[in-house]
Design an enzyme around this catalytic site. Structure first.
Site, PDB file in Angstrom:
ATOM      1  N   PHE A 232       0.653  -1.068  -0.132  1.00  0.00           N
ATOM      2  CA  PHE A 232       0.052  -0.223  -0.263  1.00  0.00           C
ATOM      3  C   PHE A 232       0.866   0.948   0.072  1.00  0.00           C
ATOM      4  O   PHE A 232       0.778   1.963   0.903  1.00  0.00           O
ATOM      5  CB  PHE A 232      -0.706  -0.322   1.562  1.00  0.00           C
ATOM      6  CG  PHE A 232      -1.991  -1.062   1.235  1.00  0.00           C
ATOM      7  CD1 PHE A 232      -3.264  -1.504   0.932  1.00  0.00           C
ATOM      8  CD2 PHE A 232      -1.432  -2.409   2.604  1.00  0.00           C
ATOM      9  CE1 PHE A 232      -3.914  -2.584   1.210  1.00  0.00           C
ATOM     10  CE2 PHE A 232      -2.225  -3.303   2.487  1.00  0.00           C
ATOM     11  CZ  PHE A 232      -3.031  -3.719   2.056  1.00  0.00           C
ATOM     12  N   ASP A 254       0.918  -1.017  -5.001  1.00  0.00           N
ATOM     13  CA  ASP A 254      -0.489  -0.806  -4.910  1.00  0.00           C
ATOM     14  C   ASP A 254      -1.255  -0.740  -5.538  1.00  0.00           C
ATOM     15  O   ASP A 254      -0.396  -1.179  -6.809  1.00  0.00           O
ATOM     16  CB  ASP A 254      -0.042   1.093  -4.828  1.00  0.00           C
ATOM     17  CG  ASP A 254      -1.055   1.865  -4.214  1.00  0.00           C
ATOM     18  OD1 ASP A 254      -0.634   2.293  -2.867  1.00  0.00           O
ATOM     19  OD2 ASP A 254      -1.901   2.382  -4.346  1.00  0.00           O
ATOM     20  N   ASP A 305       0.784  -0.741   5.191  1.00  0.00           N
ATOM     21  CA  ASP A 305      -0.370   0.892   5.538  1.00  0.00           C
ATOM     22  C   ASP A 305      -1.425   0.089   5.095  1.00  0.00           C
ATOM     23  O   ASP A 305      -1.572   1.360   3.690  1.00  0.00           O
ATOM     24  CB  ASP A 305       0.882   1.462   5.271  1.00  0.00           C
ATOM     25  CG  ASP A 305       0.242   3.074   5.952  1.00  0.00           C
ATOM     26  OD1 ASP A 305      -0.870   3.051   6.888  1.00  0.00           O
ATOM     27  OD2 ASP A 305       0.787   4.322   5.117  1.00  0.00           O
ATOM     28  N   CYS A 345      -5.452   2.003  10.185  1.00  0.00           N
ATOM     29  CA  CYS A 345      -5.759   3.527  11.103  1.00  0.00           C
ATOM     30  C   CYS A 345      -7.246   3.728  10.581  1.00  0.00           C
ATOM     31  O   CYS A 345      -8.203   4.393   9.990  1.00  0.00           O
ATOM     32  CB  CYS A 345      -5.739   4.475   8.911  1.00  0.00           C
ATOM     33  SG  CYS A 345      -6.223   4.215   7.414  1.00  0.00           S
TER      34      CYS A 345
HETATM   35  N1  SAH Z   1       2.060   4.335   3.297  1.00  0.00           N
HETATM   36  C1  SAH Z   1       1.423   5.469   2.259  1.00  0.00           C
HETATM   37  C2  SAH Z   1       0.455   5.577   2.093  1.00  0.00           C
HETATM   38  C3  SAH Z   1      -0.933   4.657   1.662  1.00  0.00           C
HETATM   39  S1  SAH Z   1      -2.384   5.001   1.479  1.00  0.00           S
HETATM   40  C4  SAH Z   1       2.335   6.411   2.320  1.00  0.00           C
HETATM   41  O1  SAH Z   1       3.294   6.670   3.616  1.00  0.00           O
HETATM   42  O2  SAH Z   1       2.124   7.524   2.355  1.00  0.00           O
HETATM   43  C5  SAH Z   1      -3.294   3.773   0.922  1.00  0.00           C
HETATM   44  C6  SAH Z   1      -3.098   2.830  -0.762  1.00  0.00           C
HETATM   45  O3  SAH Z   1      -3.396   1.447  -0.319  1.00  0.00           O
HETATM   46  C7  SAH Z   1      -3.643   4.180  -1.283  1.00  0.00           C
HETATM   47  O4  SAH Z   1      -2.915   4.503  -2.665  1.00  0.00           O
HETATM   48  C8  SAH Z   1      -4.231   2.713  -2.028  1.00  0.00           C
HETATM   49  O5  SAH Z   1      -4.561   2.857  -3.955  1.00  0.00           O
HETATM   50  C9  SAH Z   1      -4.239   1.528  -1.929  1.00  0.00           C
HETATM   51  N2  SAH Z   1      -4.947   0.569  -2.239  1.00  0.00           N
HETATM   52  C10 SAH Z   1      -6.004   0.139  -1.265  1.00  0.00           C
HETATM   53  N3  SAH Z   1      -6.663  -1.230  -1.084  1.00  0.00           N
HETATM   54  C11 SAH Z   1      -5.475  -1.575  -2.021  1.00  0.00           C
HETATM   55  C12 SAH Z   1      -5.457  -3.140  -2.530  1.00  0.00           C
HETATM   56  N4  SAH Z   1      -6.064  -4.246  -2.440  1.00  0.00           N
HETATM   57  N5  SAH Z   1      -4.134  -3.731  -2.882  1.00  0.00           N
HETATM   58  C13 SAH Z   1      -3.521  -2.505  -2.928  1.00  0.00           C
HETATM   59  N6  SAH Z   1      -3.364  -1.778  -2.959  1.00  0.00           N
HETATM   60  C14 SAH Z   1      -4.132  -0.761  -2.534  1.00  0.00           C
END
Ligand code: SAH
Length: 401
Positions: A232, A254, A305, A345
């Site tokens: 993520f 992601d 995350d 979160c």
């Molecule tokens: N760790 C990042 C913030 C993560 S936000 C930082 O420090 O900036 C969560 C992310 O998860 C988003 O970019 C979203 O596109 C992604 N996401 C949501 N569901 C997902 C999934 N099932 N598989 C992969 N990515 C996912």
């Protein structure tokens, strides 16, 4: 001013200074109030307790502005509250000099429904991005923006009130410039010496996940010489810090291609980082972790995350299964002695429940694991002791045998 009269006994949470009044606690409204208007909250016996913003459509029927019933709720009130929030950050030495800073953290700064994040770009100066998610916050937009401009001297203010929760208050999404004009180029901030572009218009939330700033710094220290998996990854915050910390390789996953494109562009902005060590993969984390396991891969540091799986306690059960699933997969992919940085979160998942989920995942994976550190949001995301709901971000740093 209209009065919102509570059912007997429902004043107790206000005595503990909790700022929310639910629809079920309200007996009746005496007088007229429209969405966002200020009302006096009164106990069943008529005693005034607080001044609050009225939200007729929301289950959270009123959010407290002040427990001082003599205090006028006017333009000057909001300017003061905003200035106090900005001053609180300035008073914390560890927050000085940060390019990305949360200036207002809603209820925990005495401003329910108000988020304000500041991004400092060397070329274009300061841009503040506000998100107004409650009826009361929406009504006082101009006072809040005046307060922000006065307290920070920022060049521009952009509104990103397009969060889904506005719908619960009967508010439409609204975005756009409220002060100053768009800067010509991208907004680029430095975080622990790494340059990152923040897309305040199309990015998530206000453009960047400032709450993870301190945890990204920790990941940098943990990454040295290791094989890192960042799940993520969004625009690559943890990935770039891991590279800066000397990771041998960083695989980032992601499901959003625009986020990954931005991540790769961010890496290119930092010529001192070795781009050959980074790989960006567009995939669903749940599937990709199974693939990696099947391929026999292992990692020394894994960051999990995920997005908010449980916006409220009502979603906790389904969300718990999702957290357990990714943590189980994470444990299976760790090399001996490896580290897992795992987060939730979700407001609906408390610290204790999250630890239980991670423990169950470790158990099912057959790994012995120990908590090395408890993790939380950065210092510019304070949690009012009277408002434990403000502690939405929780995490664990776990080491396996
Ligand atoms: N760790 C990042 C913030 C993560 S936000 C930082 O420090 O900036 C969560 C992310 O998860 C988003 O970019 C979203 O596109 C992604 N996401 C949501 N569901 C997902 C999934 N099932 N598989 C992969 N990515 C996912």
């Amino acid at each position: 001013m209209a009065e919102l009269i509570l059912h007997p006994g429902k004043e107790r949470s206000l005595f503990k200074r909790h700022p929310w009044v639910f629809d079920t606690a309200v007996a009746h409204l005496a007088g007229h109030a429209r969405r966002g208007d200020t009302v006096t909250l009164c106990a069943a016996d008529g005693r005034p307790l607080a001044k609050a913003a009225f939200s007729p459509q929301s289950k959270i029927r009123a959010r407290v502005w002040t427990f001082d019933v003599e205090m006028p709720i006017d333009h000057a009130f909001f300017k003061r509250r905003v200035a106090q929030a900005v001053a609180r950050r300035a008073a914390l030495p560890e927050l000085r000099g940060q390019d990305g800073l949360r200036l207002i953290h809603a209820e925990s700064d005495g401003l329910p429904g108000v988020i304000a994040d500041q991004y400092h770009d060397e070329m274009s100066g300061d841009t503040v991005v506000v998100q107004l998610t409650s009826a009361g916050a929406d009504k006082w937009r101009s006072a809040i923006v005046d307060g922000l401009v006065k307290a920070t001297g920022c060049a521009r203010v952009y509104e990103r009130s397009d969060s889904e929760v506005r719908g619960l208050e009967g508010l439409e999404p609204t975005t756009g410039w409220l002060h100053g004009e768009a800067s010509a180029g991208d907004i680029a901030i430095g975080e622990h010496g790494v340059k990152m572009v923040v897309d305040i218009v199309a990015g998530h939330k206000t453009g960047f996940y400032l709450d993870q700033r301190e945890n990204r710094q920790m990941s940098r220290r943990l990454a040295e010489n290791g094989r890192v998996l960042n799940c993520f990854c969004y625009t690559g915050g943890f990935s770039l810090q891991a590279l800066a910390g000397g990771a041998a390789s960083v695989l980032s996953i992601d499901s959003s291609q625009p986020a990954l494109d931005r991540a790769a562009a961010n890496l290119a902005l930092n010529p001192s980082l070795d781009a050959k060590r980074a790989e960006w993969r567009c995939a669903n984390v749940f599937d990709e972790l199974r693939q990696l396991k099947a391929a026999g891969e292992t990692f020394d540091l894994i960051v999990l995350d995920p997005p908010k799986f449980a916006p409220s306690a009502a979603h906790a059960e389904r969300a718990s299964r999702a957290y357990k699933d990714i943590n189980l997969l994470g444990f299976r992919l760790l090399a001996p002695g490896g580290l897992l940085m795992t987060y939730s979160c979700s407001g609906g998942i408390g610290v204790e429940l999250f630890q239980k989920i991670v423990a169950a995942a470790a158990c099912d994976s057959g790994r012995t694991a120990r908590i090395v550190r408890r993790l939380q949001g950065a210092a510019d995301h304070p949690v009012d002791l009277a408002f434990p709901e403000g502690e939405y971000l929780k995490g664990l740093l776990v080491q396996v045998d």
